[in-house]
Design an enzyme around this catalytic site. Sequence first.
Site, PDB file in Angstrom:
ATOM      1  N   ASP A 133      -8.616  -5.266   9.063  1.00 32.40           N
ATOM      2  CA  ASP A 133      -7.653  -6.337   9.377  1.00 32.40           C
ATOM      3  C   ASP A 133      -8.144  -7.126  10.595  1.00 32.40           C
ATOM      4  O   ASP A 133      -8.005  -8.349  10.650  1.00 32.40           O
ATOM      5  CB  ASP A 133      -6.276  -5.733   9.681  1.00 32.40           C
ATOM      6  CG  ASP A 133      -5.894  -4.717   8.638  1.00 32.40           C
ATOM      7  OD1 ASP A 133      -5.065  -5.011   7.780  1.00 32.40           O
ATOM      8  OD2 ASP A 133      -6.472  -3.606   8.654  1.00 32.40           O
ATOM      9  N   HIS A 166      -2.125  -0.285   8.814  1.00 34.90           N
ATOM     10  CA  HIS A 166      -2.931  -1.110   7.906  1.00 34.90           C
ATOM     11  C   HIS A 166      -1.989  -1.453   6.748  1.00 34.90           C
ATOM     12  O   HIS A 166      -1.920  -0.753   5.746  1.00 34.90           O
ATOM     13  CB  HIS A 166      -4.155  -0.319   7.419  1.00 34.90           C
ATOM     14  CG  HIS A 166      -4.898  -1.005   6.296  1.00 34.90           C
ATOM     15  ND1 HIS A 166      -5.442  -2.247   6.433  1.00 34.90           N
ATOM     16  CD2 HIS A 166      -5.164  -0.610   5.021  1.00 34.90           C
ATOM     17  CE1 HIS A 166      -6.029  -2.598   5.290  1.00 34.90           C
ATOM     18  NE2 HIS A 166      -5.855  -1.619   4.417  1.00 34.90           N
ATOM     19  N   ARG A 214     -10.727  -9.405   9.485  1.00 32.36           N
ATOM     20  CA  ARG A 214     -10.161 -10.555   8.745  1.00 32.36           C
ATOM     21  C   ARG A 214      -9.592 -11.595   9.704  1.00 32.36           C
ATOM     22  O   ARG A 214      -9.794 -12.793   9.521  1.00 32.36           O
ATOM     23  CB  ARG A 214      -9.069 -10.059   7.774  1.00 32.36           C
ATOM     24  CG  ARG A 214      -9.685  -9.356   6.586  1.00 32.36           C
ATOM     25  CD  ARG A 214      -8.667  -8.710   5.672  1.00 32.36           C
ATOM     26  NE  ARG A 214      -9.346  -8.166   4.503  1.00 32.36           N
ATOM     27  CZ  ARG A 214      -8.873  -7.200   3.729  1.00 32.36           C
ATOM     28  NH1 ARG A 214      -7.697  -6.663   3.984  1.00 32.36           N
ATOM     29  NH2 ARG A 214      -9.565  -6.796   2.690  1.00 32.36           N
ATOM     30  N   ARG A 228       0.818  -1.215   0.000  1.00 32.21           N
ATOM     31  CA  ARG A 228       0.000   0.000   0.000  1.00 32.21           C
ATOM     32  C   ARG A 228       0.852   1.265   0.000  1.00 32.21           C
ATOM     33  O   ARG A 228       0.436   2.301  -0.505  1.00 32.21           O
ATOM     34  CB  ARG A 228      -0.946   0.001   1.202  1.00 32.21           C
ATOM     35  CG  ARG A 228      -1.984  -1.102   1.124  1.00 32.21           C
ATOM     36  CD  ARG A 228      -2.815  -1.194   2.367  1.00 32.21           C
ATOM     37  NE  ARG A 228      -3.722  -2.344   2.313  1.00 32.21           N
ATOM     38  CZ  ARG A 228      -3.414  -3.569   2.713  1.00 32.21           C
ATOM     39  NH1 ARG A 228      -2.219  -3.827   3.193  1.00 32.21           N
ATOM     40  NH2 ARG A 228      -4.290  -4.546   2.624  1.00 32.21           N
TER      41      ARG A 228
HETATM   42  P1  NAD Z   1     -11.434   2.740  -7.549  1.00 30.75           P
HETATM   43  O1  NAD Z   1     -10.338   2.974  -8.535  1.00 30.75           O
HETATM   44  O2  NAD Z   1     -12.524   1.788  -7.872  1.00 30.75           O
HETATM   45  O3  NAD Z   1     -12.134   4.142  -7.185  1.00 30.75           O
HETATM   46  C1  NAD Z   1     -11.429   5.312  -6.975  1.00 30.75           C
HETATM   47  C2  NAD Z   1     -12.327   6.446  -7.417  1.00 30.75           C
HETATM   48  O4  NAD Z   1     -11.694   7.676  -7.047  1.00 30.75           O
HETATM   49  C3  NAD Z   1     -12.532   6.486  -8.937  1.00 30.75           C
HETATM   50  O5  NAD Z   1     -13.916   6.489  -9.226  1.00 30.75           O
HETATM   51  C4  NAD Z   1     -11.874   7.800  -9.346  1.00 30.75           C
HETATM   52  O6  NAD Z   1     -12.523   8.458 -10.431  1.00 30.75           O
HETATM   53  C5  NAD Z   1     -11.981   8.611  -8.067  1.00 30.75           C
HETATM   54  N1  NAD Z   1     -11.050   9.731  -7.974  1.00 30.75           N
HETATM   55  C6  NAD Z   1      -9.724   9.744  -8.272  1.00 30.75           C
HETATM   56  N2  NAD Z   1      -9.218  10.973  -8.048  1.00 30.75           N
HETATM   57  C7  NAD Z   1     -10.237  11.735  -7.576  1.00 30.75           C
HETATM   58  C8  NAD Z   1     -10.335  13.088  -7.175  1.00 30.75           C
HETATM   59  N3  NAD Z   1      -9.276  13.908  -7.204  1.00 30.75           N
HETATM   60  N4  NAD Z   1     -11.533  13.545  -6.779  1.00 30.75           N
HETATM   61  C9  NAD Z   1     -12.625  12.725  -6.754  1.00 30.75           C
HETATM   62  N5  NAD Z   1     -12.583  11.439  -7.142  1.00 30.75           N
HETATM   63  C10 NAD Z   1     -11.407  10.945  -7.541  1.00 30.75           C
HETATM   64  O7  NAD Z   1     -10.706   2.315  -6.185  1.00 30.75           O
HETATM   65  P2  NAD Z   1     -11.379   1.502  -4.964  1.00 30.75           P
HETATM   66  O8  NAD Z   1     -11.245   0.047  -5.193  1.00 30.75           O
HETATM   67  O9  NAD Z   1     -12.715   2.096  -4.698  1.00 30.75           O
HETATM   68  O10 NAD Z   1     -10.376   1.879  -3.777  1.00 30.75           O
HETATM   69  C11 NAD Z   1     -10.410   3.187  -3.227  1.00 30.75           C
HETATM   70  C12 NAD Z   1      -9.334   3.353  -2.170  1.00 30.75           C
HETATM   71  O11 NAD Z   1      -9.693   2.594  -1.013  1.00 30.75           O
HETATM   72  C13 NAD Z   1      -7.937   2.855  -2.579  1.00 30.75           C
HETATM   73  O12 NAD Z   1      -6.962   3.738  -2.080  1.00 30.75           O
HETATM   74  C14 NAD Z   1      -7.834   1.518  -1.888  1.00 30.75           C
HETATM   75  O13 NAD Z   1      -6.505   1.118  -1.685  1.00 30.75           O
HETATM   76  C15 NAD Z   1      -8.538   1.879  -0.593  1.00 30.75           C
HETATM   77  N6  NAD Z   1      -8.944   0.751   0.229  1.00 30.75           N
HETATM   78  C16 NAD Z   1      -8.694   0.888   1.546  1.00 30.75           C
HETATM   79  C17 NAD Z   1      -9.000  -0.136   2.423  1.00 30.75           C
HETATM   80  C18 NAD Z   1      -8.685   0.051   3.877  1.00 30.75           C
HETATM   81  O14 NAD Z   1      -8.795  -0.897   4.692  1.00 30.75           O
HETATM   82  N7  NAD Z   1      -8.308   1.252   4.286  1.00 30.75           N
HETATM   83  C19 NAD Z   1      -9.592  -1.308   1.936  1.00 30.75           C
HETATM   84  C20 NAD Z   1      -9.879  -1.404   0.578  1.00 30.75           C
HETATM   85  C21 NAD Z   1      -9.537  -0.361  -0.290  1.00 30.75           C
END
Ligand code: NAD
Length: 308
Positions: free
Chosen positions: A149, A176, A152, A89
């Site tokens: 986590d 994380h 999980r 990450r």
């Molecule tokens: P994704 O690519 O499906 O969605 C990201 C969205 O953000 C897209 O629709 C994109 O257009 C939008 N975006 C990008 N830049 C932007 C901006 N400046 N303003 C507004 N919108 C913008 O990704 P995802 O699968 O939904 O994952 C999203 C995030 O969540 C990732 O960083 C992923 O790693 C994280 N995530 C975190 C956890 C956690 O436990 N913290 C778990 C799963 C995913």
Amino acid sequence: MKSKIVIIGAGNVGTTLAFSIIHQGLCNELVMIDLNREKVLGEVIDLQHANVFMDRKIAIKSGSYEDCAGADIVVITACAPMNPEADNRLGMLEESKNIMKAIIPAVMENGFDGIMLLVSNPVDVMSYYAWKLSGLPKERVIGSGTVLDTARLTCLLSHLFDINAKSIDINVICEHGDTEAVVWSTATIGGKRLEKVMKDNVDRVCDISYEQMRKDTIDAGWKIFHRKGNTSYGIAASVSSIIKSIVFDEDRIYPVSVYLDDIYGLKDVYLSLPAVINKSGVREIVKLNLSEEELQGLTVSYRVLRGS
Ligand code: NAD
């Protein structure tokens, strides 16, 4: 209970979270913002149709940063397109920082004064960054941290001992990510120390070690990601649980990413630790009686995250 929630980033995580929120009736107004205006509009119309079947009528719309005015919670799930080969990450750091630089000032310029929830990875670093950029009090900038986590690992233990997950009390803490640590010393199942449960159930445990369970917990996200290209249900359920504790002022304890201000001798960093969550955000961090090894784990994460 009236509340307005804004989700920034209508990708896999943002939209699954939106569905979870409306299913549980956690707000009366839900606004989605994304760079991709056609996609976010499509998602919103779909969600409006789903809301017809739900108990609570929610005003769902595709909006702009002006909608952050008066919002109780802003959730940030925006990110750059993920590399399908990714396995770390922290590799997303620079792109995520740039996205935060675009989003956070726009949220704050519109008078946002609620609770900001960070989900975008690397989430502990992004929480720190969002706190700095926003100028919000530390209690009101929270990362989803190691809630997922912990879920999980709880799921793994629930399968191992064939026990309902709700009877398992354990915390994954720190980052994380790769340096996350498990607080084995305080973990219990039905009030019985996990260490004793492990010893009393050698037929179930076989040769599974604590370290293997920690590694399996870390790998769980990547196992999902490399098969379906994202992870969504687990994180959506984790974040909606945090939101529920905020909007219903539940005082529930979750291992979220919080600002450390001299706890365990660590400061000026966001790390995941159990904290009481209510309508004011982080009410307090729960200080655990950590073993030497667990304290060392915290220090390892601290060094990694301070260096990011
Ligand atoms: P994704 O690519 O499906 O969605 C990201 C969205 O953000 C897209 O629709 C994109 O257009 C939008 N975006 C990008 N830049 C932007 C901006 N400046 N303003 C507004 N919108 C913008 O990704 P995802 O699968 O939904 O994952 C999203 C995030 O969540 C990732 O960083 C992923 O790693 C994280 N995530 C975190 C956890 C956690 O436990 N913290 C778990 C799963 C995913």
